[in-house]
Design a protein around this motif. Structure first.
Motif, PDB file in Angstrom:
ATOM      1  N   VAL A  45       0.855  -1.191   0.000  1.00  0.00           N
ATOM      2  CA  VAL A  45       0.000   0.000   0.000  1.00  0.00           C
ATOM      3  C   VAL A  45       0.890   1.241   0.000  1.00  0.00           C
ATOM      4  O   VAL A  45       1.624   1.489   0.953  1.00  0.00           O
ATOM      5  CB  VAL A  45      -0.933   0.013   1.227  1.00  0.00           C
ATOM      6  N   ILE A  46       0.829   1.991  -1.097  1.00  0.00           N
ATOM      7  CA  ILE A  46       1.636   3.208  -1.227  1.00  0.00           C
ATOM      8  C   ILE A  46       0.693   4.379  -1.463  1.00  0.00           C
ATOM      9  O   ILE A  46      -0.149   4.340  -2.367  1.00  0.00           O
ATOM     10  CB  ILE A  46       2.629   3.102  -2.400  1.00  0.00           C
ATOM     11  N   ILE A  47       0.835   5.386  -0.637  1.00  0.00           N
ATOM     12  CA  ILE A  47       0.017   6.594  -0.826  1.00  0.00           C
ATOM     13  C   ILE A  47       0.567   7.336  -2.044  1.00  0.00           C
ATOM     14  O   ILE A  47       1.735   7.733  -2.068  1.00  0.00           O
ATOM     15  CB  ILE A  47       0.081   7.502   0.411  1.00  0.00           C
ATOM     16  N   PRO A  48      -0.223   7.510  -3.091  1.00  0.00           N
ATOM     17  CA  PRO A  48       0.286   8.177  -4.293  1.00  0.00           C
ATOM     18  C   PRO A  48       0.560   9.660  -4.041  1.00  0.00           C
ATOM     19  O   PRO A  48       0.003  10.261  -3.114  1.00  0.00           O
ATOM     20  CB  PRO A  48      -0.855   8.003  -5.305  1.00  0.00           C
ATOM     21  N   ASP A  49       1.444  10.234  -4.852  1.00  0.00           N
ATOM     22  CA  ASP A  49       1.734  11.663  -4.750  1.00  0.00           C
ATOM     23  C   ASP A  49       0.479  12.484  -5.024  1.00  0.00           C
ATOM     24  O   ASP A  49      -0.374  12.087  -5.836  1.00  0.00           O
ATOM     25  CB  ASP A  49       2.810  12.070  -5.771  1.00  0.00           C
TER      26      ASP A  49
ATOM     27  N   ALA B  82      15.871  18.562   2.264  1.00  0.00           N
ATOM     28  CA  ALA B  82      15.861  17.126   1.967  1.00  0.00           C
ATOM     29  C   ALA B  82      15.129  16.824   0.661  1.00  0.00           C
ATOM     30  O   ALA B  82      15.479  15.877  -0.043  1.00  0.00           O
ATOM     31  CB  ALA B  82      15.209  16.363   3.117  1.00  0.00           C
ATOM     32  N   ALA B  83      14.111  17.618   0.334  1.00  0.00           N
ATOM     33  CA  ALA B  83      13.311  17.387  -0.879  1.00  0.00           C
ATOM     34  C   ALA B  83      12.795  15.947  -0.907  1.00  0.00           C
ATOM     35  O   ALA B  83      13.105  15.157  -1.800  1.00  0.00           O
ATOM     36  CB  ALA B  83      14.116  17.697  -2.136  1.00  0.00           C
ATOM     37  N   GLY B  84      12.002  15.593   0.123  1.00  0.00           N
ATOM     38  CA  GLY B  84      11.553  14.220   0.317  1.00  0.00           C
ATOM     39  C   GLY B  84      10.895  13.579  -0.884  1.00  0.00           C
ATOM     40  O   GLY B  84      11.008  12.367  -1.093  1.00  0.00           O
ATOM     41  N   HIS B  85      10.208  14.356  -1.716  1.00  0.00           N
ATOM     42  CA  HIS B  85       9.537  13.791  -2.881  1.00  0.00           C
ATOM     43  C   HIS B  85      10.522  13.234  -3.912  1.00  0.00           C
ATOM     44  O   HIS B  85      10.175  12.343  -4.680  1.00  0.00           O
ATOM     45  CB  HIS B  85       8.675  14.862  -3.556  1.00  0.00           C
ATOM     46  N   GLU B  86      11.737  13.766  -3.913  1.00  0.00           N
ATOM     47  CA  GLU B  86      12.678  13.414  -4.984  1.00  0.00           C
ATOM     48  C   GLU B  86      13.393  12.090  -4.753  1.00  0.00           C
ATOM     49  O   GLU B  86      13.868  11.490  -5.707  1.00  0.00           O
ATOM     50  CB  GLU B  86      13.692  14.547  -5.172  1.00  0.00           C
ATOM     51  N   PHE B  87      13.511  11.621  -3.507  1.00  0.00           N
ATOM     52  CA  PHE B  87      14.236  10.367  -3.296  1.00  0.00           C
ATOM     53  C   PHE B  87      13.317   9.240  -2.809  1.00  0.00           C
ATOM     54  O   PHE B  87      13.759   8.237  -2.260  1.00  0.00           O
ATOM     55  CB  PHE B  87      15.436  10.554  -2.347  1.00  0.00           C
ATOM     56  N   PHE B  88      12.013   9.421  -3.040  1.00  0.00           N
ATOM     57  CA  PHE B  88      11.065   8.362  -2.706  1.00  0.00           C
ATOM     58  C   PHE B  88      10.893   7.446  -3.914  1.00  0.00           C
ATOM     59  O   PHE B  88      10.621   7.910  -5.025  1.00  0.00           O
ATOM     60  CB  PHE B  88       9.715   8.959  -2.309  1.00  0.00           C
ATOM     61  N   ASP B  89      11.084   6.155  -3.704  1.00  0.00           N
ATOM     62  CA  ASP B  89      10.933   5.152  -4.759  1.00  0.00           C
ATOM     63  C   ASP B  89       9.485   4.651  -4.733  1.00  0.00           C
ATOM     64  O   ASP B  89       9.087   3.898  -3.844  1.00  0.00           O
ATOM     65  CB  ASP B  89      11.907   3.984  -4.538  1.00  0.00           C
ATOM     66  N   HIS B  90       8.700   5.059  -5.723  1.00  0.00           N
ATOM     67  CA  HIS B  90       7.277   4.709  -5.736  1.00  0.00           C
ATOM     68  C   HIS B  90       7.048   3.220  -5.985  1.00  0.00           C
ATOM     69  O   HIS B  90       6.057   2.660  -5.526  1.00  0.00           O
ATOM     70  CB  HIS B  90       6.547   5.541  -6.802  1.00  0.00           C
ATOM     71  N   ASP B  91       7.941   2.593  -6.731  1.00  0.00           N
ATOM     72  CA  ASP B  91       7.776   1.164  -7.012  1.00  0.00           C
ATOM     73  C   ASP B  91       7.955   0.321  -5.750  1.00  0.00           C
ATOM     74  O   ASP B  91       7.262  -0.682  -5.556  1.00  0.00           O
ATOM     75  CB  ASP B  91       8.777   0.714  -8.084  1.00  0.00           C
ATOM     76  N   LYS B  92       8.892   0.737  -4.914  1.00  0.00           N
ATOM     77  CA  LYS B  92       9.198  -0.040  -3.708  1.00  0.00           C
ATOM     78  C   LYS B  92       8.530   0.519  -2.457  1.00  0.00           C
ATOM     79  O   LYS B  92       8.549  -0.119  -1.405  1.00  0.00           O
ATOM     80  CB  LYS B  92      10.713  -0.096  -3.503  1.00  0.00           C
ATOM     81  N   GLY B  93       7.973   1.716  -2.569  1.00  0.00           N
ATOM     82  CA  GLY B  93       7.308   2.307  -1.418  1.00  0.00           C
ATOM     83  C   GLY B  93       8.256   2.674  -0.297  1.00  0.00           C
ATOM     84  O   GLY B  93       7.884   2.670   0.873  1.00  0.00           O
TER      85      GLY B  93
END
Length: 657
Positions: A207-211, A366-377
């Motif tokens: 379960v990954i919360i989408p952007d 940190a720019a948290g959105h940029e280093f989040f891997d959506h495939d792996k959550g």
């Protein structure tokens, strides 16, 4: 005997003279001429005509917009942006008042979509140029540039109409396209599907919360920021006041309008992240922030020395490749861990004879959105090292404990990871500003739907770009100030040499100005303008608290000199009350006076304190850092359960900031 034609000429001439006398009298010309000629004779100025110009200039009409002219220019990244020239009618003549340039819009797209986003941005700039030179210019003609709110409403209405037309056009095109024929699955795809169905355990769904979907802007939306900024600067120049003073008039609802504080520069020394060679993904910018007691000039001088020290140190330790400087003017070494960069900055600060955590502080974007891997959550903090949102709470908590001089973290997590963001805020916010950048919507949308209380940040980053009008930014900044959040005004990646953003930050009362690296012309211009404004401002007056303490000390001294004075007054007052038969009536009257006085004081506190047009603006000193604590809201009573785990423990507060 006079002819009929000559008598008619005499009558016409007399009537014309009567009209002229009436015209000049209605405009007060004879009395003004008499007054200035008499005064000038005694003053005996060296420039007679200049003396007359200065006198009559106080009676001229205010400047009004005559036209806008927009041209395409380029930012520091080579991307196109907009330069807007504002022309006004001044003293019955059309005159160019200001030439204003906005930075290129920050492109918020994934690496795979970046090329497409850049092409769309270029098309949008072309559409904005066309709109400014035609429809917007015509709509603003004849308006006073001081009418910022009304002008921004016109701009937004034009762009909204353009958006509606674009949406209708696309809908019409979609209707015209025939429905595509159904896609026949290929043999290869069928094999893949059958392979998935054969044997093997199906893994549990992640379960990954989408952007949060980014706002879709119509082509030409950059016209809002371009024209709004140009109009704001035009109003200041046309009225012969600095831009920061005009912005202060627009933004302030209370306090002294002639007091301004210089925002603390947030300067990027080292940059890493996914777009830079190296293993560290979790920090995009490592920044320095001067202490509140250091002068602007001295702080920028120290930052420059620290930057050069770090550059030389990197060249020695990591080789020539470490000297690479990116488009924002920051150093881009290949880092193995985030602590490596933080240690280098602390060492550089100490090498200048400064105290880290007192004279100079650290900050992280940190720019948290940029280093989040959506495939792996998961968050890929370092290449090959993945952490869950809950793990990130411990990760940043350990960083904050290890570096007490760290006072700000921008976007430590994605805004969508709401629960983890709250946990992190409750854990570290007693000693660090937890600042939102991508966390927030566009300022215009934030003003319409303010953040819920309690707010999850202690600071917010604002940009002058795209559909961010000056009015929206002012309202949004006042909103965050009311929520006890610090305001950070930031430059863009594709910046220009225009320094409007610095005056805007000063006038707005922003706590920080995020300027990128200390190198390159477009960055140096901002820092130089910051120093220039600090020199323009007069030193601060003694604070009210200190003067109040002096009055109290003086009163105490007087009391010691005459200890019986209070008793004498009391006896006199007592005797007077005994003589007065209308004590009840006097008491009621006194009560009404006190209430009226309190209401008057309250009204004065809420209203801005005006000052003379010629009075010099003064410097307002920064207060010490105070960190608003972010707490997880208590659950509703009906959801409380026995045995519920307590809140995570909070690290000890960092003092001396």
């Amino acid at each position: 005997m006079a002819s009929a034609s000559s008598s008619r000429y005499t009558r016409d001439t007399f009537a014309l003279k009567q009209k002229a006398m009436k015209y000049y009298s209605e405009n007060g010309i004879p009395s003004k001429m008499e007054q200035i000629l008499n005064t000038m004779f005694y003053d005996d100025p060296s420039d007679v005509h200049g003396y007359l110009v200065n006198y009559f200039s106080q009676f001229t009409l205010e400047a009004v917009i005559s036209k806008l002219s927009a041209t395409q220019v380029y930012g520091s990244t080579g991307m196109p942006t907009i330069q807007t020239d504002a022309f006004c009618t001044v003293n019955n003549k059309e005159k160019k008042i200001i030439s204003s340039t906005i930075p290129c819009t920050n492109i918020k797209a994934k690496p795979d979509d970046r090329e497409k986003a850049e092409i769309e941005s270029q098309h949008s700039v072309v559409a904005a140029l066309k709109a400014i030179n035609t429809e917007i210019s015509d709509a603003l003609k004849g308006l006073n540039p001081k009418q910022q709110n009304e002008i921004d409403k016109i701009l937004l209405s034009i762009i909204e109409r353009m958006k509606s037309e674009e949406t209708a056009r696309k809908a019409h095109e979609d209707e015209a396209i025939e429905n595509p024929s159904p896609i026949i699955p290929t043999e290869e795809k069928d094999k893949k599907k059958s392979a998935k169905g054969k044997g093997g355990k199906a893994s549990a769904p992640l379960v990954i919360i989408p952007d949060r979907p980014l706002e879709v802007f119509t082509a030409g939306s950059e016209a809002v920021a371009a024209v709004s900024q140009a109009v704001c600067a035009c109003a200041a120049i046309a009225n012969n006041i600095p831009i920061y003073r005009h912005v202060g008039n627009l933004s302030r609802t209370k306090g002294a309008l002639h007091e301004f504080r210089i925002p603390l520069p947030m300067v990027t020394i080292i940059q890493s992240g996914k777009s830079v060679p190296g293993k560290v993904n979790c920090v995009k910018e490592y920044m320095l922030v001067p202490g509140v007691s250091m002068t602007t000039e001295k702080s920028i001088e120290h930052i420059q020395h620290i930057y050069h020290y770090v550059a030389k140190s990197l060249a020695t330790k990591l080789g020539p490749t470490a000297k690479f400087v990116n488009e924002s003017g920051a150093l881009c070494p290949q880092l193995e861990t985030p602590t490596q960069a933080l240690d280098m900055l602390q060492e550089a600060v100490n090498a200048q004879g400064l105290t880290i955590g007192e004279d100079m502080y650290l900050a992280i974007n940190a720019a948290g959105h940029e280093f989040f891997d959506h495939d792996k959550g998961r968050y890929e903090v370092i290449t090959g090292t993945l952490k869950s949102p809950d793990d990130m709470v411990d990760f940043w908590g350990d960083i904050v404990l290890k570096y007490p001089a760290l006072i700000a973290i921008i976007d430590p997590l994605r805004g969508e990871d709401n629960e983890s963001w709250l946990l992190l805020g409750e854990r570290i916010s007693d000693g660090v500003f937890v600042i939102g950048d991508r966390f927030f919507h566009r300022p215009g949308l934030v003003s319409q739907t303010p953040p819920s209380s309690p707010i999850q940040t202690s600071g917010a980053v604002l940009y002058v770009e795209q559909m961010n009008s000056i009015t929206d930014l002012v309202q949004c900044a006042n909103l965050f100030h009311g929520l006890n959040n610090e305001v950070v005004i930031s430059t863009n990646q594709g910046d220009t040499t225009d320094t409007f953003i610095v005056d805007f930050a000063v006038g707005l009362g922003a706590r920080f100005l995020k300027v990128g690296g200390p190198r390159r012309g477009e960055r140096s211009c901002k820092l130089n303008r910051l120093i220039e404004i600090s020199r323009e401002l007069e030193p601060p007056l003694p604070s009210e608290e200190s003067s109040h303490e002096e009055d109290e000390n003086a009163a105490d001294g007087k009391k010691e000199d005459d200890p019986n004075e209070d008793e004498t007054k009391f006896e006199e007052g007592e005797q007077k009350i005994d003589v007065d038969n209308d004590t009840e009536e006097k008491s009621e009257r006194k009560e009404r006076e006190v209430v009226a006085l309190e209401e008057d004081h309250e009204e004065k506190d809420n209203a801005p304190l005006l000052w003379g047009a010629e009075e010099k603006s003064r410097l307002k000193l920064h207060a010490p850092f105070v960190f608003p604590v972010i707490e997880i809201p208590a659950p509703p009573p009906d959801t409380e359960r026995e045995g519920e785990e307590g809140k995570p423990s909070s690290p000890s507060s960092k003092h001396g900031k």
